[in-house]
Design an enzyme around this catalytic site. Structure first.
Site, PDB file in Angstrom:
ATOM      1  N   SER A  35      99.726 -54.602   3.475  1.00  0.00           N
ATOM      2  CA  SER A  35     100.606 -53.490   3.089  1.00  0.00           C
ATOM      3  C   SER A  35     100.853 -52.623   4.307  1.00  0.00           C
ATOM      4  CB  SER A  35      99.940 -52.642   2.014  1.00  0.00           C
ATOM      5  OG  SER A  35     100.672 -51.448   1.824  1.00  0.00           O
ATOM      6  N   TYR A  61      92.467 -48.132  -0.661  1.00  0.00           N
ATOM      7  CA  TYR A  61      93.493 -49.185  -0.712  1.00  0.00           C
ATOM      8  C   TYR A  61      93.978 -49.504   0.704  1.00  0.00           C
ATOM      9  CZ  TYR A  61      97.939 -51.508  -1.687  1.00  0.00           C
ATOM     10  OH  TYR A  61      98.985 -52.407  -1.715  1.00  0.00           O
TER      11      TYR A  61
HETATM   12  N1  LIG Z   1     104.308 -53.255  -5.008  1.00  0.00           N
HETATM   13  C1  LIG Z   1     104.130 -52.621  -3.876  1.00  0.00           C
HETATM   14  O1  LIG Z   1     104.728 -51.556  -3.636  1.00  0.00           O
HETATM   15  C2  LIG Z   1     103.217 -53.213  -2.834  1.00  0.00           C
HETATM   16  C3  LIG Z   1     103.315 -52.705  -1.526  1.00  0.00           C
HETATM   17  C4  LIG Z   1     102.491 -53.244  -0.552  1.00  0.00           C
HETATM   18  C5  LIG Z   1     101.623 -54.262  -0.858  1.00  0.00           C
HETATM   19  N2  LIG Z   1     101.535 -54.727  -2.136  1.00  0.00           N
HETATM   20  C6  LIG Z   1     100.584 -55.818  -2.404  1.00  0.00           C
HETATM   21  O2  LIG Z   1     101.272 -56.904  -2.953  1.00  0.00           O
HETATM   22  C7  LIG Z   1     100.379 -57.706  -3.733  1.00  0.00           C
HETATM   23  C8  LIG Z   1     101.010 -58.002  -5.078  1.00  0.00           C
HETATM   24  O3  LIG Z   1     101.158 -56.779  -5.752  1.00  0.00           O
HETATM   25  P1  LIG Z   1     102.299 -56.468  -6.824  1.00  0.00           P
HETATM   26  O4  LIG Z   1     102.990 -55.257  -6.364  1.00  0.00           O
HETATM   27  O5  LIG Z   1     103.040 -57.705  -7.134  1.00  0.00           O
HETATM   28  O6  LIG Z   1     101.336 -56.019  -8.031  1.00  0.00           O
HETATM   29  P2  LIG Z   1     101.366 -56.298  -9.596  1.00  0.00           P
HETATM   30  O7  LIG Z   1     102.752 -56.383 -10.097  1.00  0.00           O
HETATM   31  O8  LIG Z   1     100.442 -55.284 -10.168  1.00  0.00           O
HETATM   32  O9  LIG Z   1     100.708 -57.759  -9.698  1.00  0.00           O
HETATM   33  C9  LIG Z   1      99.368 -57.959  -9.313  1.00  0.00           C
HETATM   34  C10 LIG Z   1      98.963 -59.374  -9.669  1.00  0.00           C
HETATM   35  O10 LIG Z   1      97.575 -59.534  -9.361  1.00  0.00           O
HETATM   36  C11 LIG Z   1      96.901 -60.001 -10.541  1.00  0.00           C
HETATM   37  N3  LIG Z   1      95.560 -59.447 -10.604  1.00  0.00           N
HETATM   38  C12 LIG Z   1      95.212 -58.135 -10.679  1.00  0.00           C
HETATM   39  N4  LIG Z   1      93.885 -58.029 -10.774  1.00  0.00           N
HETATM   40  C13 LIG Z   1      93.381 -59.295 -10.761  1.00  0.00           C
HETATM   41  C14 LIG Z   1      92.070 -59.831 -10.844  1.00  0.00           C
HETATM   42  N5  LIG Z   1      90.984 -59.042 -10.964  1.00  0.00           N
HETATM   43  N6  LIG Z   1      91.929 -61.186 -10.799  1.00  0.00           N
HETATM   44  C15 LIG Z   1      93.011 -61.984 -10.694  1.00  0.00           C
HETATM   45  N7  LIG Z   1      94.269 -61.532 -10.600  1.00  0.00           N
HETATM   46  C16 LIG Z   1      94.446 -60.196 -10.644  1.00  0.00           C
HETATM   47  C17 LIG Z   1      97.750 -59.530 -11.717  1.00  0.00           C
HETATM   48  O11 LIG Z   1      97.647 -60.396 -12.822  1.00  0.00           O
HETATM   49  P3  LIG Z   1      96.668 -60.225 -14.097  1.00  0.00           P
HETATM   50  O12 LIG Z   1      96.721 -58.792 -14.504  1.00  0.00           O
HETATM   51  O13 LIG Z   1      97.279 -61.188 -15.074  1.00  0.00           O
HETATM   52  O14 LIG Z   1      95.321 -60.669 -13.615  1.00  0.00           O
HETATM   53  C18 LIG Z   1      99.152 -59.682 -11.132  1.00  0.00           C
HETATM   54  O15 LIG Z   1      99.589 -61.008 -11.278  1.00  0.00           O
HETATM   55  C19 LIG Z   1      99.078 -56.902  -3.816  1.00  0.00           C
HETATM   56  O16 LIG Z   1      98.149 -57.424  -2.885  1.00  0.00           O
HETATM   57  C20 LIG Z   1      99.505 -55.505  -3.417  1.00  0.00           C
HETATM   58  O17 LIG Z   1      98.448 -54.757  -2.869  1.00  0.00           O
HETATM   59  C21 LIG Z   1     102.315 -54.235  -3.136  1.00  0.00           C
END
Ligand SMILES: NC(=O)c1ccc[n+]([C@@H]2O[C@H](COP(=O)([O-])OP(=O)(O)OC[C@H]3O[C@@H](n4cnc5c(N)ncnc54)[C@H](OP(=O)(O)O)[C@@H]3O)[C@@H](O)[C@H]2O)c1
Length: 262
Positions: free
Chosen positions: A140, A153
């Site tokens: 990130s 985070y």
């Molecule tokens: N969105 C942003 O603004 C942003 C910015 C920078 C970086 N990121 C990074 O991008 C990545 C994806 O995030 P996203 O934004 O797509 O988030 P999201 O929509 O909340 O999706 C997160 C995914 O991780 C899974 N997950 C969460 N806890 C888990 C656990 N304990 N075991 C297995 N799976 C788990 C969730 O599925 P289940 O709940 O079904 O397990 C979901 O599929 C993350 O690493 C996040 O830190 C996001």
């Protein structure tokens, strides 16, 4: 015809992971999807199977749970068809450092760092001995910016960047491509978990745009891909400044400014 490697994607039930699944299925790769919510993965997989014809396996696993995580590690170590790992599962925390419950900090660190590094470690030896394959780690922009006020985070994401760059140096010469992807605010459910209304943010990227950009970087074999950074020269200057310090770190004497009372 060369068989395309299967792709194991963590956090594939929604957000970026689901978008990665869609893209790799359309590219003709079989998939292994990992997350906790099996129903959501099943729904997505059913549609992608019928639209693209690829094979899709689903592993229901909480990656914070050592036993469930071990199933994924074993699959990565043993299944020679898997040639690409998308280390995407991650979460965030609401509130300030003092407001965080220590149990929540434990879970965040376990998911964003421990699980990510263990999965990379599970697949790396096999990829290195095959002389090909890829590990993509989702970091990130917060990992570069303590100013964003997300200390734990952000620290986990700084870990992801360092790990990825160091693995790129170690595994790259053995034929394994390692990419760190550094998104900034992207429209997914993670903001709800962090207690933030995404629509109050000044600028938000759509998840499809983010993943398409990340894959453009993947196809170019970039070590670090920062989709929201328009001026690549800023990253190159940052990296050059960092690297220029390295030759100075090996010293027998502390720097002059610390020689007080000597
Ligand atoms: N969105 C942003 O603004 C942003 C910015 C920078 C970086 N990121 C990074 O991008 C990545 C994806 O995030 P996203 O934004 O797509 O988030 P999201 O929509 O909340 O999706 C997160 C995914 O991780 C899974 N997950 C969460 N806890 C888990 C656990 N304990 N075991 C297995 N799976 C788990 C969730 O599925 P289940 O709940 O079904 O397990 C979901 O599929 C993350 O690493 C996040 O830190 C996001």
């Amino acid at each position: 015809m060369t068989v395309k490697p299967s792709v194991l994607i963590t956090g594939a039930s929604t957000g970026m992971g689901a978008a990665y699944a869609e893209r790799f299925a359309r590219r003709g790769h079989d998939l292994v999807l990992v997350a906790r919510n099996t129903a959501r993965m099943e729904t997505g997989a059913e549609r992608l199977r019928s639209e693209t014809g690829v094979g899709i396996d689903i592993i229901a696993a909480d990656l914070v749970n050592p036993q469930e995580r071990a199933t994924v590690e074993a699959r990565l170590g043993e299944d020679a068809r898997i040639g690409i790992l998308i280390n995407n599962a991650g979460t965030s925390l609401a509130g300030t450092f003092i407001e965080h419950a220590v149990e929540d900090i434990d879970r965040l660190v376990a998911l964003n760092t421990t699980a990510l590094v263990r999965l990379a470690h599970a697949i790396a030896p096999r990829l290195a001995s095959a002389g090909e394959g890829a590990i993509v780690n989702i970091g990130s922009a917060v990992g570069l910016a303590p100013e964003y006020g997300m200390p734990v985070y952000g620290a986990t994401k700084a870990f992801v960047l360092h790990l990825s760059q160091a693995l790129s140096l170690q595994l790259g010469p053995q034929g394994v491509y390692v990419q760190a992807v550094l998104p900034a605010a992207t429209r997914t459910e993670i903001w709800g978990h962090a207690g933030v209304d995404v629509d109050t943010l000044p600028a938000v990227m759509e998840v499809d745009d983010l993943v398409d950009a990340a894959l453009a970087g993947f196809d170019r074999r970039e070590a670090v891909t920062i989709p929201p950074l328009h001026d690549l020269g800023q990253w190159e200057a940052f990296e050059a400044a960092r690297q220029s310090m390295i030759p100075g770190f090996g010293q027998s004497r502390p720097a002059e400014r610390y020689l007080v009372g000597a």
